[in-house]
Design an enzyme around this catalytic site. Structure first.
Site, PDB file in Angstrom:
ATOM      1  CB  SER A 101      -0.948  -0.039   1.207  1.00 46.00           C
ATOM      2  OG  SER A 101      -1.990   0.906   1.074  1.00 46.00           O
ATOM      3  CG  ASP A 220      -7.819  -2.004  -3.092  1.00 49.34           C
ATOM      4  OD1 ASP A 220      -8.385  -1.362  -2.191  1.00 49.34           O
ATOM      5  OD2 ASP A 220      -6.586  -2.051  -3.231  1.00 49.34           O
ATOM      6  CG  HIS A 276      -5.836  -2.317   0.276  1.00 51.41           C
ATOM      7  ND1 HIS A 276      -5.266  -1.905  -0.917  1.00 51.41           N
ATOM      8  CD2 HIS A 276      -5.077  -1.748   1.257  1.00 51.41           C
ATOM      9  CE1 HIS A 276      -4.235  -1.131  -0.661  1.00 51.41           C
ATOM     10  NE2 HIS A 276      -4.085  -1.023   0.648  1.00 51.41           N
TER      11      HIS A 276
END
Length: 334
Positions: A101, A220, A276
Site C-alpha cells: 500500500s 480493493d 486490499h
C-alpha cells in the site's frame, strides 16, 4: 603428487568460473499506513517470503510505525528509510523492495530520491496508490483517527494538512487538478507531473529497475480507483472513465519511465482476487517469490571484489580437503 593435485584443482576452479552460480539478494518490506513491522501479519508476511525464496528479508520501520505512517510527511519517511538502507551492510550489493500500500510510495521515493543508496533490483508492489487516490484511506475509531478525521475536514492541499497527514501527499482529486499540482507536496514530484520541474534523474533511476511487478486487488475498496495499483487513473477533470495506465499522460509522455520499462518487457501487471492486501499464500508464491529468488550469473565470481556472489561453502570445503592447509591461499578464504 602435489603437482597433480594442483593441476586438478586449477582445472576445477577454471570450470567453475563458467558455471552459472545461483545467488540471492536480500529484500526489504515497507508496510502501509497504520501498519507496523511488529504486527503479526506483516512479520509473518516477511518471514514467509524469506523462507520461500531463500533470501534474507527485512521489514524496515519508519519512526513509531502506525502513528508516524499517518502523520509524518512522506518526504521525511523516505529520508528515514534511505538512511537505514544505506547503513545496512546486508543491502550494500543491491536489494529488492516489496511494498505494501502506502509503503510503495516510500519505496519509490527511495528509488528516485535517495542519493548514494545501494541499487534496487526488483520492485514488487502490492496495492500501491502509484497514480494517487481520490479518497483518504479509512482509518478507524482509535485516538489517532480522531486527529486524522479532523485534518481531513480541513483544506486537503493546505500547507498545514500536507505537513501533518501523510496520505494527503498522494490524494489526487480529478476535479481539482490545479489545486493538486500547486498544493500537493509529494506525488506531483514523485511522478514528475510538474511540467516546469521534471527531473531526468528520477526517470533514470526508475528505469534502472530489472522488474516492476504491479499487483492489483480485484475487490480493493481502499484505493480509489483500484487501477491506481497499475498507474491507471481518472482523466483530469472528471471521474469517468477510468484510464488504463497506457492511456494516461504519465505513460504516454513517459514522465518517470513507465513506458520505457513496459516497452522493455520489465513491467508485470498482475490482478489477484481479494480486498486490499488480501493475498493468498499461493499467489505470493506465484507472483512475488520468483522475483526474490536467486539469479544466475557467469560474469562475476565474487573473487577479489565486492560482489554479492559467493562460492558455495561445499565447494570450498571440497577444495580445502584436497589441498589441506590453505593459510597461504588467501583467495580461497570465505
Amino acid at each position: 603428487m602435489a603437482s597433480l593435485q594442483l593441476h586438478i584443482i586449477s582445472g576445477f576452479i577454471f570450470t567453475l568460473l563458467f558455471i552459472p552460480i545461483s545467488y540471492s539478494i536480500p529484500f526489504i518490506v515497507l508496510h502501509g499506513v497504520a501498519g507496523n513491522c511488529s504486527y503479526r501479519g506483516v512479520s509473518k508476511f516477511t518471514k514467509h517470503l524469506s523462507n520461500w525464496s531463500g533470501s534474507k528479508g527485512f521489514c524496515i520501520e519508519v519512526g513509531d510505525g502506525a502513528w508516524d505512517s499517518w502523520i509524518m510527511p512522506l518526504q521525511e519517511q523516505i529520508k528515514i528509510v534511505c538512511d537505514k538502507v544505506k547503513e545496512m551492510k546486508e543491502l550494500s550489493q543491491g536489494y529488492n523492495i516489496v511494498g505494501l500500500s502506502q509503503g510503495n510510495l516510500i519505496g519509490r521515493g527511495v528509488l528516485e530520491f535517495c542519493e548514494g543508496g545501494p541499487p534496487i533490483k526488483n520492485f514488487i508492489s502490492l496495492g500501491g496508490p502509484h497514480a494517487g487516490t481520490a479518497s483518504v484511506p479509512l482509518c478507524g475509531t482509535g485516538v489517532i483517527c480522531v486527529l486524522v478525521d479532523s485534518l481531513i475536514r480541513l483544506e486537503i492541499y493546505s500547507d498545514y494538512v500536507q505537513a501533518h497527514l501523510a496520505p494527503s501527499g498522494y490524494l489526487k482529486i480529478p476535479t481539482e487538478i490545479p489545486a493538486y499540482l500547486e498544493g500537493c507536496k509529494f506525488l506531483p514530484k514523485l511522478n514528475n507531473e510538474l511540467p516546469t520541474a521534471r527531473n531526468s534523474t528520477y526517470k533514470e533511476r526508475f528505469c534502472s529497475l530489472e522488474n516492476l511487478v504491479l499487483i492489483m486487488f480485484e475487490h480493493d475498496t481502499i484505493l480509489i480507483p483500484r487501477e491506481t495499483s497499475w498507474f491507471g487513473y481518472y482523466p483530469d477533470g472528471g471521474f469517468i472513465p477510468i484510464l488504463p495506465p497506457q492511456q494516461t499522460k504519465l505513460y504516454i509522455e513517459d514522465w518517470i519511465g513507465l513506458k520505457t520499462l513496459d516497452d522493455a518487457g520489465r513491467v508485470k501487471y498482475i490482478s489477484v482476487p481479494g480486498q486490499h492486501l488480501q493475498i493468498s499464500n499461493a499467489n505470493m508464491k506465484k507472483y512475488i517469490v520468483p522475483y526474490l529468488r536467486g539469479q544466475n550469473s557467469t560474469t562475476d565470481t565474487g573473487i577479489g571484489g565486492s560482489s554479492s556472489h559467493r562460492w558455495p561453502l561445499s565447494i570450498w570445503t571440497y577444495i580445502r580437503e584436497l589441498v589441506g592447509d590453505t593459510k597461504n591461499w588467501p583467495f580461497l578464504r570465505t
